[in-house]
Structure formats: C-alpha cells, structure tokens
Design an enzyme around this catalytic site. Structure first.
Site, PDB file in Angstrom:
ATOM      1  N   TYR A  64     -56.583   2.935  15.312  1.00  0.00           N
ATOM      2  CA  TYR A  64     -56.270   1.508  15.323  1.00  0.00           C
ATOM      3  C   TYR A  64     -55.815   1.004  13.945  1.00  0.00           C
ATOM      4  O   TYR A  64     -54.752   0.416  13.798  1.00  0.00           O
ATOM      5  CB  TYR A  64     -57.503   0.742  15.812  1.00  0.00           C
ATOM      6  CG  TYR A  64     -57.327  -0.750  15.827  1.00  0.00           C
ATOM      7  CD1 TYR A  64     -56.664  -1.377  16.875  1.00  0.00           C
ATOM      8  CD2 TYR A  64     -57.824  -1.537  14.794  1.00  0.00           C
ATOM      9  CE1 TYR A  64     -56.496  -2.757  16.891  1.00  0.00           C
ATOM     10  CE2 TYR A  64     -57.667  -2.915  14.808  1.00  0.00           C
ATOM     11  CZ  TYR A  64     -57.004  -3.520  15.857  1.00  0.00           C
ATOM     12  OH  TYR A  64     -56.840  -4.879  15.866  1.00  0.00           O
ATOM     13  N   ASP A 159     -55.281  -8.638  12.819  1.00  0.00           N
ATOM     14  CA  ASP A 159     -56.315  -7.713  13.290  1.00  0.00           C
ATOM     15  C   ASP A 159     -57.462  -8.577  13.783  1.00  0.00           C
ATOM     16  O   ASP A 159     -58.519  -8.650  13.172  1.00  0.00           O
ATOM     17  CB  ASP A 159     -56.768  -6.841  12.114  1.00  0.00           C
ATOM     18  CG  ASP A 159     -57.932  -5.935  12.480  1.00  0.00           C
ATOM     19  OD1 ASP A 159     -58.138  -5.678  13.672  1.00  0.00           O
ATOM     20  OD2 ASP A 159     -58.638  -5.496  11.555  1.00  0.00           O
TER      21      ASP A 159
HETATM   22  N1  AAT Z   1     -60.577  -3.792  12.555  1.00  0.00           N
HETATM   23  C1  AAT Z   1     -61.418  -3.869  13.682  1.00  0.00           C
HETATM   24  C2  AAT Z   1     -61.430  -4.828  14.550  1.00  0.00           C
HETATM   25  C3  AAT Z   1     -61.280  -6.063  14.899  1.00  0.00           C
HETATM   26  S1  AAT Z   1     -62.142  -7.149  13.983  1.00  0.00           S
HETATM   27  C4  AAT Z   1     -61.632  -8.739  14.341  1.00  0.00           C
HETATM   28  C5  AAT Z   1     -62.110  -9.729  13.288  1.00  0.00           C
HETATM   29  O1  AAT Z   1     -61.410 -10.961  13.505  1.00  0.00           O
HETATM   30  C6  AAT Z   1     -63.606 -10.067  13.312  1.00  0.00           C
HETATM   31  O2  AAT Z   1     -64.170  -9.701  12.092  1.00  0.00           O
HETATM   32  C7  AAT Z   1     -63.642 -11.581  13.539  1.00  0.00           C
HETATM   33  O3  AAT Z   1     -64.679 -12.224  12.827  1.00  0.00           O
HETATM   34  C8  AAT Z   1     -62.265 -12.012  13.043  1.00  0.00           C
HETATM   35  N2  AAT Z   1     -61.764 -13.291  13.582  1.00  0.00           N
HETATM   36  C9  AAT Z   1     -61.894 -13.765  14.846  1.00  0.00           C
HETATM   37  N3  AAT Z   1     -61.345 -14.992  14.965  1.00  0.00           N
HETATM   38  C10 AAT Z   1     -60.841 -15.313  13.741  1.00  0.00           C
HETATM   39  C11 AAT Z   1     -60.173 -16.463  13.221  1.00  0.00           C
HETATM   40  N4  AAT Z   1     -59.914 -17.521  14.000  1.00  0.00           N
HETATM   41  N5  AAT Z   1     -59.791 -16.455  11.918  1.00  0.00           N
HETATM   42  C12 AAT Z   1     -60.048 -15.379  11.121  1.00  0.00           C
HETATM   43  N6  AAT Z   1     -60.693 -14.268  11.564  1.00  0.00           N
HETATM   44  C13 AAT Z   1     -61.093 -14.224  12.850  1.00  0.00           C
HETATM   45  C14 AAT Z   1     -60.456  -6.364  16.105  1.00  0.00           C
HETATM   46  C15 AAT Z   1     -60.736  -5.405  17.205  1.00  0.00           C
HETATM   47  C16 AAT Z   1     -59.946  -5.620  18.435  1.00  0.00           C
HETATM   48  C17 AAT Z   1     -60.779  -5.333  19.654  1.00  0.00           C
HETATM   49  C18 AAT Z   1     -59.956  -5.039  20.827  1.00  0.00           C
HETATM   50  N7  AAT Z   1     -60.693  -5.134  22.067  1.00  0.00           N
END
Ligand code: AAT
Length: 292
Positions: A64, A159
């Site tokens: 990923y 992400d």
């Molecule tokens: N790299 C691994 C996976 C992720 S993490 C997704 C991150 O996005 C989380 O840490 C979450 O806190 C952050 N996030 C969520 N909403 C927001 C926002 N509005 N602004 C900033 N950050 C945010 C993604 C995995 C994908 C899973 C697939 N099923």
C-alpha cells in the site's frame, strides 16, 4: 466477535467480516476521533486497527505505502513539494523520503494519537517522521487544504481512512477542488480509492468528480493488499491542466534513482513493471469504471 451480527454491519462492508488470529493485544485506546487498537497477529505481524477497520499490517503495508507514494512521484520529473493527507503512521513519508528531488513534505493528519501510537509500535513506519523535510500539521485536511497556497504542490497523496467518520468529506467534490487548486499546473494527485470488487458506486462517483475537476488525466490503478477487505485496494491518479502527465509509463523510474535505495530498507513491492501493470483493469472494472 464472529457470530455477533453487528460484526457484519459495517457500512463500508455490510455482510462480510474477516478474521485474523490475535496473539496479543498491545494497545487499546480512544482519541476524540476514533478507537485505536494495535495487536500482534499470528500471520501478519503487528496490526493497526481504527474503528474496527484494519489500516495496516507489518507484513503487507509495503504494497500500500510504496504504491500510493511511488505511483504519483515516479510519474513526474523531479517532484519537489509533496502534501500527504492522513498517513499518521508515517509509512508514506518513509517512501516519499526515497525521492532525493523532494525538498518539502507537508503532512496533515487529524489525529495526534495515531502518530504517537505508531511511533511506539511501528518504528519501521514512523521513521518517516524523522526526515528533516517533513512538516507536520495536526488538523482536518478539509480545513488545511482550504488555506493551502494556490499552486503550492507538485504532488498530493491522500492516504486517508475510509469515508465514514473523520474522512467523510474527503470523497466529496469541494475537497477535490481544493486539492486541484493547491496543485501546480501538471501536478498530480494519488488518492486511496477503495476496492473495485466492492465499491463500484463510490469509485464511479469519485471518478466523475475527478474527471470534472482535474483537466489533465484521470486513471484508476490497483494493488494487492491481503488484509484489506477483498484483498485489493485502488488509487485514483489525476493531474491538473498543464504539462501532460502519462501515468501509465513512469518518466521518473525508481530504478534510476540511486538515492532511493542507499542506506534505506529494501523496496519490497514497487517497481516500474508493477507501476505499469497497476493500470491494467479486469474487463468488469473497465466496463464499470469507463474507458481511460
Ligand atoms: N497508511 C495507512 C493507512 C491509512 S491511515 C488513514 C489516516 O487518515 C488515519 O491516521 C486517520 O486519522 C487520518 N484521517 C482521517 N480523516 C482525516 C481528515 N479529515 N484529515 C486528516 N487526516 C485524516 C488508510 C488506510 C486505508 C484503509 C482502507 N480500507
């Protein structure tokens, strides 16, 4: 939890649930935004779970993080300014760090607790935060992008979590418009875009928003991530009006960048062949997502 019917009620994946054997629970907590769980599994190493959804595992995170970072950054010559949305684990930062042309990496993550927990339990990912080019912004990406200077970034990498909870607005048109504004002409976006097996309508909606918003090119790519539901995840790759970007054939191949490998852990998944292959779609997906 199997046998409990609420287990099958997740709005993103109704009617299915996947199981991984827990060897040991390492952390369980709750931030203002979500429930955070880290456990040691028997097959996939340590696993980060947010609101009951697997975000990454030691074993398959490479597929990923490497793809979401290198698909866009290898598609443009010498990227300099990059913005990461979400990605509090640091894995995407670790991959961006391989690009020696990059001068500045902004990251906007909403949840400080995700960062702190990952620094403790996933040092191989959070190492990404140690790069001096990284500037951390804690806050909502919607707000951050509204205030981002026009034309500031060569690449934006979204992400983010699935569009339930704090990431809801991250699949809506106004959000994509602010990304397009923040990108320079001929800049690129790579956005987590769910599974072609399960989320046809969501992907179709994102594609039509992006085709209307990004005047360069718009493509769907995918990769294999065994611990995500259906075992695959997709990415939307878009470019703004300006110098044309051909995502299908990387102009900035990783293999030509010596710095990408020096003193760093080996790249496990990404290479130029898999970059090109990622855009090849099964017949059903070609039909459902339209021709590119
Ligand atoms: N790299 C691994 C996976 C992720 S993490 C997704 C991150 O996005 C989380 O840490 C979450 O806190 C952050 N996030 C969520 N909403 C927001 C926002 N509005 N602004 C900033 N950050 C945010 C993604 C995995 C994908 C899973 C697939 N099923």
């Amino acid at each position: 939890k199997a046998g409990n019917s609420s287990y099958y009620n997740n709005p993103m994946w109704p009617g299915e649930a996947h199981s991984l054997k827990v060897e040991q629970i390492l952390y369980q907590g709750k931030s203002v935004y979500q429930e955070i769980l880290v456990f040691e599994s028997s097959v996939y190493g340590k696993i980060l779970v947010l609101d009951g959804i697997v975000q990454l595992t030691d074993k398959d995170e490479c597929a990923y993080q490497e793809m979401i970072a290198h698909l866009p950054l290898c598609s443009i010559p010498s990227p300099k300014t990059v913005l990461v949305i979400g990605g509090g684990d640091g894995g995407v930062l670790r991959e961006i760090s391989r690009h020696s042309s990059v001068e500045r990496i902004d990251i906007c993550e909403i949840d400080q607790l995700v960062i702190d927990v990952c620094k403790k339990f996933f040092p191989d990912l959070s190492v990404g935060f140690e790069d001096p080019r990284v500037q951390l912004h804690i806050g909502d990406a919607v707000e951050f992008l509204r205030n981002a200077p026009e034309g500031m970034y060569d690449a934006v990498i979204v992400d983010s979590s699935d569009p339930i909870g704090p990431a809801q607005e991250l699949v809506e048109k106004p959000f994509f418009e602010t990304i397009a504004r923040a990108l320079r002409p001929g800049g690129v976006l790579c956005n987590q875009a769910e599974s072609m097996w399960l989320h046809t309508h969501l992907i179709q909606d994102m594609l039509s928003i992006c085709r209307a918003t990004f005047k360069g090119s718009v493509h769907y790519a995918w990769t294999s991530v065994p611990t995500y539901p259906s075992g695959v995840i997709g990415f939307l790759l878009c470019s703004t009006d300006g110098p044309p970007v051909n995502f299908l054939n990387p102009v900035n191949p990783i293999e030509k960048q010596e710095e990408a490998f020096k003193g760093k852990r080996k790249i496990r998944f990404y290479n130029s062949e898999i970059h090109k292959a990622a855009f090849v779609l099964p017949s059903f997906a070609k039909r459902e997502l339209g021709s590119f």
